[in-house]
Scaffold this active site. Structure first.
Site, PDB file in Angstrom:
ATOM      1  N   TRP A  59      -1.722  -0.159   2.107  1.00 17.57           N
ATOM      2  CA  TRP A  59      -0.316  -0.560   2.022  1.00 17.57           C
ATOM      3  C   TRP A  59       0.614   0.592   2.377  1.00 17.57           C
ATOM      4  CZ3 TRP A  59      -0.349  -5.335   2.712  1.00 17.57           C
ATOM      5  CH2 TRP A  59      -1.245  -6.182   2.067  1.00 17.57           C
TER       6      TRP A  59
ATOM      7  N   ASP B  57       6.386   1.679  -3.905  1.00 16.84           N
ATOM      8  CA  ASP B  57       5.880   0.302  -3.899  1.00 16.84           C
ATOM      9  C   ASP B  57       5.052   0.159  -5.181  1.00 16.84           C
ATOM     10  OD1 ASP B  57       4.419  -2.034  -3.571  1.00 16.84           O
ATOM     11  OD2 ASP B  57       3.608  -1.499  -1.591  1.00 16.84           O
TER      12      ASP B  57
ATOM     13  N   LYS C  71       1.656 -10.234  -7.684  1.00 13.41           N
ATOM     14  CA  LYS C  71       0.527  -9.541  -8.287  1.00 13.41           C
ATOM     15  C   LYS C  71       0.629  -9.615  -9.814  1.00 13.41           C
ATOM     16  CE  LYS C  71      -0.645  -8.531  -4.167  1.00 13.41           C
ATOM     17  NZ  LYS C  71      -0.277  -7.422  -3.320  1.00 13.41           N
TER      18      LYS C  71
HETATM   19  C1  LIG Z   1      -0.055  -7.140  -1.921  1.00 15.68           C
HETATM   20  C2  LIG Z   1       0.619  -5.849  -1.670  1.00 15.68           C
HETATM   21  C3  LIG Z   1       1.534  -5.683  -0.613  1.00 15.68           C
HETATM   22  C4  LIG Z   1       1.840  -6.784   0.378  1.00 15.68           C
HETATM   23  O1  LIG Z   1       2.555  -7.771  -0.234  1.00 15.68           O
HETATM   24  P1  LIG Z   1       3.144  -9.012   0.595  1.00 15.68           P
HETATM   25  O2  LIG Z   1       4.060  -9.627  -0.412  1.00 15.68           O
HETATM   26  O3  LIG Z   1       1.991  -9.883   0.961  1.00 15.68           O
HETATM   27  O4  LIG Z   1       3.864  -8.498   1.768  1.00 15.68           O
HETATM   28  C5  LIG Z   1       2.149  -4.468  -0.477  1.00 15.68           C
HETATM   29  N1  LIG Z   1       1.919  -3.460  -1.325  1.00 15.68           N
HETATM   30  C6  LIG Z   1       1.042  -3.581  -2.353  1.00 15.68           C
HETATM   31  C7  LIG Z   1       0.823  -2.429  -3.264  1.00 15.68           C
HETATM   32  C8  LIG Z   1       0.377  -4.778  -2.552  1.00 15.68           C
HETATM   33  O5  LIG Z   1      -0.495  -4.891  -3.573  1.00 15.68           O
END
Ligand SMILES: *Cc1c(COP(=O)(O)O)cnc(C)c1O
Length: 361
Positions: free
Chosen positions: A101, A171, A195
């Site tokens: 990511w 993030d 998540k």
């Molecule tokens: C799942 C995830 C993403 C991507 O998320 P989307 O909503 O599918 O764009 C980005 N960063 C992390 C840490 C993730 O777990």
């Protein structure tokens, strides 16, 4: 009805209580005679939903007044572009790459300016967090970027990087609300909610006010400007209304549970049950450095791909679902987010013990 223990990395398990409440309100939300899915985002009922959701999140995370909370769309992935488009005033940003990511975020930022990879753990398949106490932070970096919990690899920063005074952007998709955070240490905290919070379709951005300006990169679409969304209180256009409503319910559930300090204790307790077993197992091995272990995502392997596949299949038959590891890591991964009860982790470990007895050579 029978529910399984769902160890999916995302979209992931939600609190049963929240799902039941939403079901009960499906046809008639709070005497409006309609579902939240059917109501105007400009209605009084929805205004209350989004205002309360924001306030509850502010209470949970202790978000200072000089930070805005935005409910946006496009997933966490759209933030990979929004961040550089809005924040790269000097055209430079530093990225710490600890998994797929942050790697994607780094590659995306490289389209808009000078993105520097100042540290990486790719040399060992992202199985650790690099030492970030004295990194070569660029003089003119607009921000330093991290992915705080690496969903795929199962690592987590236990201390934040020393950014040498630069703005930290994180993030937190897969560790959102899993433990208390000091918001003041960040310029931007963001995450997709699917998540650890709610249904896919909402991304929450917590951003310090001074970072929200009209001075964005030329050509930045209106919909990708933080200022547009901040000025309109996340109602510039139709927001992901039903998703925000569910997030709001999860915030209330978290408050009722006792808040983030209590969630942290619960999450530590759950993770300990699994890690303690992995450390003593003769069949299963954790794949990351102990000091960097995530409380949320726990990857493990037997070292034999066929045996891994057998495990995933038999676990599913036993009501333990979505344990297959990410395709780039193989093996297994148990995601044990806030809504996974301790009982689910205990069942998993009991199943692993049984599998080990039956399959250990
Ligand atoms: C799942 C995830 C993403 C991507 O998320 P989307 O909503 O599918 O764009 C980005 N960063 C992390 C840490 C993730 O777990």
């Amino acid at each position: 009805m029978s529910r399984v223990y769902n160890f999916s990395a995302g979209p992931a398990v939600l609190p049963e209580e929240v799902l039941k409440e939403a079901a009960a309100e499906m046809l008639d939300y709070n005497h409006t005679g309609m579902s939240v899915m059917e109501m105007s985002h400009r209605s009084k009922a929805f205004e209350e939903i989004i205002t309360e959701a924001e306030q509850d999140l502010r209470d949970l995370m202790n978000i200072p007044d000089n930070y805005k909370v935005l409910f946006l769309q496009g997933g966490a992935s759209l933030q990979f572009s929004m961040i550089p488009m809005n924040l790269m005033k000097n055209g430079t940003a530093d990225y710490i790459v600890t998994g797929q990511w942050s790697k994607k975020a780094f590659q995306e930022a490289s389209k808009y300016g000078k993105a520097n990879k100042i540290a990486s753990s790719e040399d060992k398949t992202f199985s650790y967090i690099p030492d970030c106490s004295d990194l070569p932070i660029s003089e003119d970096a607009d921000y330093v970027y991290i992915c705080e919990n690496n969903t795929i690899y199962g690592t987590k920063y236990k201390t934040l990087p020393n950014t040498k005074g630069k703005t930290l952007v994180a993030d937190v998709s897969s560790c959102f609300l899993s433990e208390p955070v000091d918001v003041t240490k960040y310029g931007v905290i963001y995450g997709g909610v699917q998540k650890n919070i709610g249904p896919a379709g909402v991304v929450i951005v917590i951003i310090r006010e001074d970072l929200i300006t009209e001075d964005v990169l030329p050509g930045t679409p209106t919909m990708m400007q933080y200022k547009i969304h901040a000025d309109a209180k996340s109602l510039y256009n139709t927001p992901p209304a039903y998703g925000i409503y569910i997030c709001g319910k999860v915030f209330k559930w978290l408050k009722k549970m006792g808040g983030l300090e209590v969630m942290k204790q619960r999450n530590e307790e759950k993770a300990r049950i699994l890690y303690d077993f992995l450390d003593e197992s003769k069949l299963f091995n954790g794949t990351v450095e102990k000091k960097d272990r995530s409380l949320m995502n726990v990857p493990f392997v037997t070292g034999d791909a066929d045996l891994d596949a057998k495990f995933v299949k038999e676990a599913k038959e036993a009501g333990l679902e979505n344990l297959k590891g990410h395709r780039t890591v193989g093996g297994m991964r148990a995601s044990i987010y806030n809504a996974m009860p301790k009982e689910g982790v205990e069942k998993l470990v009991a199943f692993m013990k049984k599998f080990e007895e039956e399959n250990h050579v």
